[in-house]
Motif scaffolding. Structure first.
Motif, mmCIF file in Angstrom:
data_model
loop_
_atom_site.group_PDB
_atom_site.id
_atom_site.type_symbol
_atom_site.label_atom_id
_atom_site.label_comp_id
_atom_site.label_asym_id
_atom_site.label_seq_id
_atom_site.Cartn_x
_atom_site.Cartn_y
_atom_site.Cartn_z
ATOM 1 N N TYR A 5 13.843 18.760 29.134
ATOM 2 C CA TYR A 5 14.727 18.571 30.266
ATOM 3 C C TYR A 5 13.912 18.583 31.557
ATOM 4 N N GLN A 9 14.577 19.602 35.561
ATOM 5 C CA GLN A 9 15.537 20.281 36.430
ATOM 6 C C GLN A 9 14.981 20.326 37.843
ATOM 7 N N SER A 22 17.623 23.799 41.215
ATOM 8 C CA SER A 22 18.797 24.505 40.707
ATOM 9 C C SER A 22 19.942 23.564 40.344
ATOM 10 N N GLN A 23 19.632 22.306 40.067
ATOM 11 C CA GLN A 23 20.655 21.376 39.588
ATOM 12 C C GLN A 23 20.800 21.521 38.081
ATOM 13 N N ALA A 24 21.736 20.802 37.526
ATOM 14 C CA ALA A 24 21.895 20.796 36.082
ATOM 15 C C ALA A 24 20.646 20.226 35.421
ATOM 16 N N PRO A 25 20.226 20.796 34.314
ATOM 17 C CA PRO A 25 19.101 20.198 33.584
ATOM 18 C C PRO A 25 19.454 18.780 33.136
ATOM 19 N N LYS A 26 18.485 17.893 33.272
ATOM 20 C CA LYS A 26 18.681 16.499 32.876
ATOM 21 C C LYS A 26 17.865 16.240 31.618
ATOM 22 N N GLN A 32 20.715 31.394 34.197
ATOM 23 C CA GLN A 32 19.328 31.120 34.593
ATOM 24 C C GLN A 32 18.951 32.010 35.768
#
Lengths: 114, 114
Positions: free
Chosen positions: A35, A37, A40-44, B38
């Motif tokens: 992933y 990231q 602090s965004q959603a993991p992609k 997290q």
């Protein structure tokens, strides 16, 4: 303790200089994920392996490649890092992916591109 | 298609008070729902999951989550918050038999005030 290990924890590379991030696991899980990231965004999800079968996400740039030489290890190669590739890269594992299993994450590698 | 929404970017709660972090989802089929936490500069840690059965799921560190099919929600709860619970929380959803892997929400930053 069984775990997911990522090395290095912090990586600095130059613009355009290839870099490899590594992940290993002692959980003996079939599936390994990479992933990206940012902030602090959603993991992609970039891609994942089910055993030796590679599954690329449709929107993962060609600049990102991966290798899984054996069950325990998985590598993320960034062929020509750009400034926009600076991010936290997370490796995760799961026993299976269908039905969805909980994923176990490593501590991440924070990549800086100068 | 599958999606998950965390409507609150930030939740603040006083230590000792109950906390709720909201999550709603949309899937075609039966959902598999997960909560992860997290801490700064760390990977995601699995907290709990819902697959089937009892709508109230108990997980790590005193957290629990309530599955509500009619409202398509899976809110994370804890009866008494600790300062050490301050972290970024992600909800994720998957569906069995889908080619897609887990879809993560955008995350909710929980701050527990002393």
């Amino acid at each position: 303790d069984a775990m997911v290990i990522q090395n290095p924890r912090y990586q600095v590379t130059q613009f355009g200089k290839p870099v490899t991030l590594s992940c290993s696991q002692t959980l003996n899980h079939n599936v390994m994920y990479w992933y990206q990231q940012k902030s602090s965004q959603a993991p992609k999800l970039l891609f994942h392996y089910y055993d030796k079968d590679f599954n690329n996400e449709a929107d993962t740039p060609d600049n990102f490649q991966s290798r899984r030489p054996n069950t325990s290890f998985c590598f993320l190669d960034i062929r020509s890092p750009g400034l926009g590739d600076a991010a936290m890269y997370l490796c995760a594992t799961s026993r299976d992916h269908s039905p969805p299993n909980e994923q176990y994450f490593g501590p991440g590698t924070r990549l800086t591109v100068t | 298609a599958q999606s998950v929404a965390q409507p609150e970017d930030q939740v603040n709660v006083a230590e000792g008070n109950p906390l709720t972090v909201k999550c709603t989802y949309s899937v075609s089929g039966n959902p598999y729902l997960f909560w992860y936490v997290q801490y700064p500069n760390r990977g995601l840690q699995f907290l709990l999951k819902y697959i089937t059965g009892d709508n109230l799921v108990k997980g790590s560190y005193g957290f629990e989550a309530e599955f509500n099919k009619s409202q398509t929600s899976f809110h994370l709860k804890k009866p008494s918050a600790l300062v050490s619970d301050s972290a970024l929380y992600f909800c994720a959803v998957g569906v069995s038999g889908s080619a897609r892997q887990l879809t993560f929400g955008s995350g909710t930053q929980l701050t527990v005030l002393p």
